[in-house]
Write an enzyme that holds these catalytic residues in place. Structure first.
Site, short mmCIF file in Angstrom:
data_model
loop_
_atom_site.label_atom_id
_atom_site.label_comp_id
_atom_site.label_asym_id
_atom_site.label_seq_id
_atom_site.Cartn_x
_atom_site.Cartn_y
_atom_site.Cartn_z
N ASP A 443 0.85 -1.19 0.00
CA ASP A 443 0.00 0.00 0.00
C ASP A 443 0.89 1.25 0.00
OD1 ASP A 443 -2.36 1.41 0.01
OD2 ASP A 443 -2.82 1.05 2.12
N GLU A 446 2.87 4.69 -4.27
CA GLU A 446 2.94 5.48 -5.51
C GLU A 446 4.29 6.19 -5.70
OE1 GLU A 446 -0.76 4.08 -4.81
OE2 GLU A 446 0.27 5.40 -3.43
N ASP A 522 -8.90 2.92 -3.10
CA ASP A 522 -9.99 3.44 -2.28
C ASP A 522 -11.19 3.86 -3.13
OD1 ASP A 522 -8.12 3.04 -0.34
OD2 ASP A 522 -7.67 5.15 -0.02
#
Length: 788
Positions: A443, A446, A522
Site C-alpha cells: 500500500d 505510488e 480506495d
C-alpha cells in the site's frame, strides 16, 4: 509565499490534528524548496522534428533510417512484435521488459517503398516509414491500423531532458482501451489521461484521473485488427484521445487520434498486431508471465482497516464459521503494526500473532499483511537502522535521505531502483513469515508523502540509483511500486522456495504482473464506484495484469444492503474477491445487512468456492498465454461493434458470461450476447446470439450464462474435481481446458483439452492430453439437455 498554499497549510493543521498537520505543512514546503534548488531550470527551448531522409542502413529485422535531425531504428522481432525508437535509443534498459529484448526476425527486411518511403514487411504487419518520419502500421492486406506522424521534441537550450510529443491516427471505427487502471473505462472516451501514478487522497469514482496504476499501454480495437502499442518511457505525461467518426462532414471518415506528450525519457515504442488473444500473448512474452497465485488466494478474502485485536479477528472468523460462509483469507491493515511502523506488531493488541495465524491455517484460512514502503525515521527502529547501514534510502540533491510524512510520522523511503536495496528489503519479509503471514498487500507505494498542498509524493528532484545509471524522481516515480513488488516477490522466493508468493500492490507499471496483481484502491461507496470497479479490472486485464479486484462494498461510507449485495455478487466472479473498508466506514460482514442479504451472499460464496478449479485453470492460462481471467465480451469477436461498445458485462474465461447488476432497483437487465448458444446457469434456459436479451436478475442472483459446449472444472459436492459440461448445440462442437493444480508449488501441470459433441440425445466428452485421446478421468455432469 503563495497565499493559497498558506491557507491550505492553516487548514491542514486544523483538520488533520496539530502534530500530523504540522508535519504535512513542513513536508509540502520542504518538497517545494527541494525542487526549487534540485531541479535544473527549464529555460528557453528549441523545437526539433526529424526532417527529410538522408540515408538508410538495413539490418537484422529492419534497420536504421537517418533523417537530418534524428534517426529511427525499426526492428521486427521473431515473436512478431515491432520495436521502433528515435535518436538511436535501444529497447534496453527497460523496467517493462522481463529479460533481454527478443531476437530480430531475419525474414523482415527494410526495402524501398514508393514516394521515397521505406518499409519493413513482416508476417503479421508491414511498417512503412515516410520520407519525413511518419511511421505507419498496416495489416498484411494493406489496411492502415496506425499512423504515427513525425514526432516533435522541445529541447532546453542549455541542455537537459527533452519533452516530446507523438500524435497518432487510427481507424475511424477504432475504440481505445487500457492506459492502466482507469475508473472511467474500460472503453476510453475522448479526453486526456495522465500518466503519473497518483493517490487521489480520497475515495474515487469514475470522474477521477489519474489513479494508482498508470501505464503508457493502449489496446486499440478496430474492424481490421486489434493492436497494442506501448511507449516505453516512465516519465510524467499524458494521452489525449479522440475517437473517429465514420462518414463525418462531407461523407469522409474522420480518423481517431491519440496524442502522447511526455516530459522526458526515450521516444521508443512496441506494437503488436492480431486478435486480442494473440496481442496479449505477445505482450506477455515481452513483459513477463503473470505470477501464479496459490489456490487459496482465489477464494474469498475479508479485510478491514480497523481489526483492532486478535479477539476481533477471531470474532469475525467465528461469524463466518457459524453461518457456514466460506472464507480463505483475513487481511490485517496498518492498525496491527506498532505505531504504524512496517515490519512490526502491536504486542498489546496482537500478543500471540503466530498462534492466531496457526489456528486460522488449521481452518484453511491464511493471514495476509499490509506492507508500506515508508520507514519511520527514528534511530532504534530496526528497519531504519539497517536501511541506514545499507544506504538504502532515497536521497536529495545534497546527498541526504529524503524525508516525507506518512502514517508513522516522519519517514524515509527505500530506493527500489537499486539492486542492493531490493535484496535488503526482500530479506525483511522473514519477520512477516515468522508472524505466520502467508500473503502481502503493498500500500501507499505510488509513493505517498502526505502534504498540505502540492503533490503528495516525493520531490521530483529526489535522487534514485536507477540500476546504476542515476537519475531523479521524475524518471523513477512511476516504477517505484514496480521495484517494491519485485523486491518483495524475489525475497519471498528466497525465503519460501517451495511456495508461490502471494503479493498484490496498489501501484505499479508495465510488467507488474510478473510479481502479482493489484486492487482498486480506495473506490468510493456508491453505484458509480461499483461500475468503476468493473472498469478497472477489465482495463488492467487488457494491459496484461490479469489478477485484480475492488474493495467489495466500497472503501468509504456505508453501502445500502442492495448495493453491498450487488457488489458482493460481482466480486464473486472477479479474480481478487475481497471485502474491505476504511476505519471510518460501515461494516462489511455479510450478516450486517440482514437475513436476506446474508442468504444471497452465502449463495455467491458457495458458487465461488465451487468454481475455484475453474479460476485456477484461468490463472494457469493467464500465466502461459497472457489472456486475462476477465475479458470484454468482444474478446472472441472484436469486429462485432455492438459487443465492442458493451461495458457492463464480461467473459470469465471462454466459458462463462457474467452480467452484473450495476444500477439500483433493477430486477431484470439486458445482456448483449456474442454469437452462439448460451445457457442461463440457474434456469438452464437457452438463448441464441448474437442478440440482446432480457434476463431476470432478482436480488438473489446476477445473470451468469454458460457457452454451449463448454467444459468447466468445478468442485463437486464431495470436494473432488469434476467436469461441468454444457450441452453443445445441434451440429456444433465445444470444449474447454482444464489444469488440475495441487494448490501451491512450482510443478507445471498438464493442460488437458476436452472436446464435446452431440450424438443424438447424448453428449460425448473426449479428453485430449499428452497421451492422446481418451475418456475423461474425472466425473462428468452434463447440463442444458432440457433446453435442446
Amino acid at each position: 509565499m503563495d497565499g493559497r498554499d498558506l491557507v491550505r497549510s492553516m487548514k491542514a493543521v486544523g483538520s488533520v490534528g496539530s502534530a500530523q498537520g504540522l508535519r504535512t505543512v513542513r513536508a509540502a514546503w520542504r518538497r517545494r524548496r527541494a525542487d526549487a534548488s534540485g531541479l535544473p531550470p527549464r529555460g528557453a527551448e528549441r523545437a526539433r522534428v526529424p526532417g527529410p531522409v538522408l540515408s538508410v542502413e538495413p539490418g537484422p529485422g529492419g534497420g536504421v533510417v537517418r533523417f537530418t535531425r534524428s534517426e529511427l531504428r525499426v526492428t521486427v522481432t521473431a515473436g512478431g512484435a515491432v520495436f521502433w525508437s528515435w535518436d538511436g535509443v535501444g529497447p534496453e534498459p527497460s523496467y517493462a521488459l522481463a529479460g533481454p529484448s527478443p531476437e530480430p526476425d531475419p525474414r523482415a527486411v527494410l526495402e524501398p517503398d514508393k514516394d521515397g518511403a521505406w518499409r519493413v514487411v513482416a508476417e503479421r504487419m508491414t511498417v512503412v516509414v515516410s520520407r519525413h518520419g511518419a511511421v505507419e502500421v498496416r495489416t498484411p492486406g494493406g489496411v492502415t491500423l496506425r499512423r504515427d506522424l513525425p514526432p516533435r521534441w522541445w529541447e532546453p537550450v542549455g541542455g537537459g531532458e527533452a519533452r516530446w510529443m507523438q500524435r497518432s491516427e487510427v481507424a475511424a471505427d477504432a475504440r481505445f482501451f487500457g492506459l492502466g487502471g482507469r475508473a472511467s473505462g474500460p472503453r476510453l472516451r475522448d479526453g486526456t489521461y495522465r500518466l503519473w501514478n497518483t493517490d487521489p487522497g480520497h475515495a474515487f469514482g469514475p470522474g477521477d484521473d489519474p489513479l494508482y496504476v498508470t501505464m503508457p499501454v493502449q489496446m486499440v480495437v478496430a474492424d481490421a485488427a486489434t493492436h497494442l502499442v506501448f511507449h516505453d518511457s516512465t516519465w510524467d505525461g499524458g494521452v489525449t484521445l479522440r475517437e473517429g467518426e465514420e462518414g463525418a462532414g462531407s461523407g469522409h471518415d474522420r480518423a481517431g487520434t491519440s496524442e502522447l506528450r511526455m516530459d522526458g525519457g526515450p521516444l521508443r515504442c512496441w506494437v503488436m498486431v492480431g486478435n486480442p488473444a494473440r496481442v496479449l500473448h505477445a505482450w506477455a512474452s515481452l513483459t513477463g508471465a503473470a505470477a501464479l497465485p496459490p489456490a487459496w488466494a482465489l477464494g474469498h478474502h475479508h479485510a478491514r482497516w480497523g481489526f483492532g485485536s486478535e479477539e476481533e479477528v477471531r470474532r469475525i472468523v467465528g461469524g463466518y464459521h457459524e453461518r457456514g460462509l466460506p472464507l480463505e483469507a483475513v487481511h490485517l491493515d496498518i492498525d496491527h503494526f506498532d505505531a504504524h511502523q512496517v515490519f512490526t506488531v502491536d504486542r498489546d493488541r496482537f500478543p500471540k500473532l503466530p498462534v492466531l495465524a496457526e489456528e486460522l491455517r488449521r481452518d484453511g484460512i491464511r493471514l495476509v499483511s499490509i506492507v508500506d514502503p515508508a520507514v519511520k525515521a527514528e534511530p532504534g527502529n530496526a528497519v531504519y537502522d539497517s536501511g541506514t547501514a545499507e544506504e538504502a534510502f532515497v536521497r536529495d540533491a545534497a546527498g541526504q535521505p529524503v524525508r516525507g510524512v506518512v502514517w508513522p510520522g516522519e519517514v524515509v523511503y527505500p530506493d527500489f531502483t537499486r539492486a542492493r536495496t531490493r535484496r535488503w528489503w526482500g530479506d525483511l519479509y522473514e519477520e512477516r513469515l515468522s508472524q505466520g503471514f502467508a500473503g502481502f498487500w503493498h500500500d501507499m507505494n505510488e509513493p505517498v508523502s502526505f502534504a498540505a498542498f502540492g503533490e503528495s509524493t516525493l520531490p521530483r528532484s529526489a535522487r534514485h540509483d536507477l540500476e546504476g545509471r542515476g537519475g531523479d524522481h521524475r524518471e523513477a516515480h512511476n516504477v517505484y511500486a514496480l521495484g517494491m513488488a519485485r523486491a518483495g516477490y524475489e525475497g519471498l522466493r528466497e525465503l519460501t522456495p517451495q511456495e508461490r508468493p502471494f503479493l498484490f500492490s496498489r501501484s505499479g507499471w508495465a510488467g507488474m504482473q510478473r510479481y502479482g496483481g493489484t486492487w482498486s484502491g480506495d473506490v468510493a461507496t456508491g453505484w458509480p464506484g461499483l461500475r468503476a470497479s468493473l472498469s478497472l479490472v477489465m482495463g488492467l486485464g487488457l494491459c496484461g495484469v490479469p489478477y485484480s479486484g475492488p474493495d467489495v462494498g466500497g472503501f468509504d461510507g456505508s453501502p445500502s444492503p442492495e448495493l453491498y449485495l450487488r457488489w458482493f455478487q460481482l466480486g464473486a466472479y472477479l479474480p481478487l474477491f475481497r471485502t474491505h473498508a476504511s476505519l471510518r466506514a460501515g461494516r462489511r460482514e455479510p450478516w450486517e445487512f440482514g437475513d436476506d442479504v446474508l442468504g444471497h451472499a452465502r449463495v455467491a460464496l458457495v458458487e465461488r468456492r465451487r468454481l475455484l478449479p475453474y479460476f485456477m485453470t484461468l490463472a494457469h492460462l493467464a500465466r502461459r498465454t497472457g489472456a486475462p481471467y476477465v475479458r470484454p465480451v468482444w474478446w472472441g469477436a472484436p469486429e462485432d461493434r455492438a459487443l465492442r461498445d458493451c461495458e457492463d458485462a464480461f467473459l470469465l474465461g471462454d466459458c462463462l458470461l457474467v452480467a452484473p447488476v450495476l444500477d439500483p432497483g433493477a430486477d431484470r437487465r439486458a445482456v448483449q450476447l456474442p454469437r452462439g448458444r448460451w445457457y442461463d446457469t440457474v434456469t438452464e434456459e437457452a438463448y441464441e446470439g448474437p442478440a440482446q436479451v432480457l434476463i431476470d436478475a432478482p436480488l438473489s442472483r446476477i445473470p451468469v450464462l454458460a457457452r454451449a459446449g463448454a467444459v468447466l472444472p468445478v468442485r463437486g459436492e464431495d470436494g473432488g474435481l469434476e467436469l461441468e459440461v454444457w450441452a453443445p448445440a445441434r451440429g456444433r462442437t465445444g470444449g474447454g481446458l482444464v489444469v488440475a493444480d495441487s494448490g501451491d508449488g512450482w510443478d507445471e501441470p498438464e493442460i488437458e483439452r476436452y472436446v464435446t459433441r452431440r450424438k443424438g440425445k447424448r453428449v460425448i466428452v473426449e479428453r485430449y492430453g499428452e497421451d492422446g485421446r481418451s475418456e475423461p478421468s474425472l466425473p462428468v455432469r452434463v447440463r442444458g439437455l432440457g433446453a435442446l
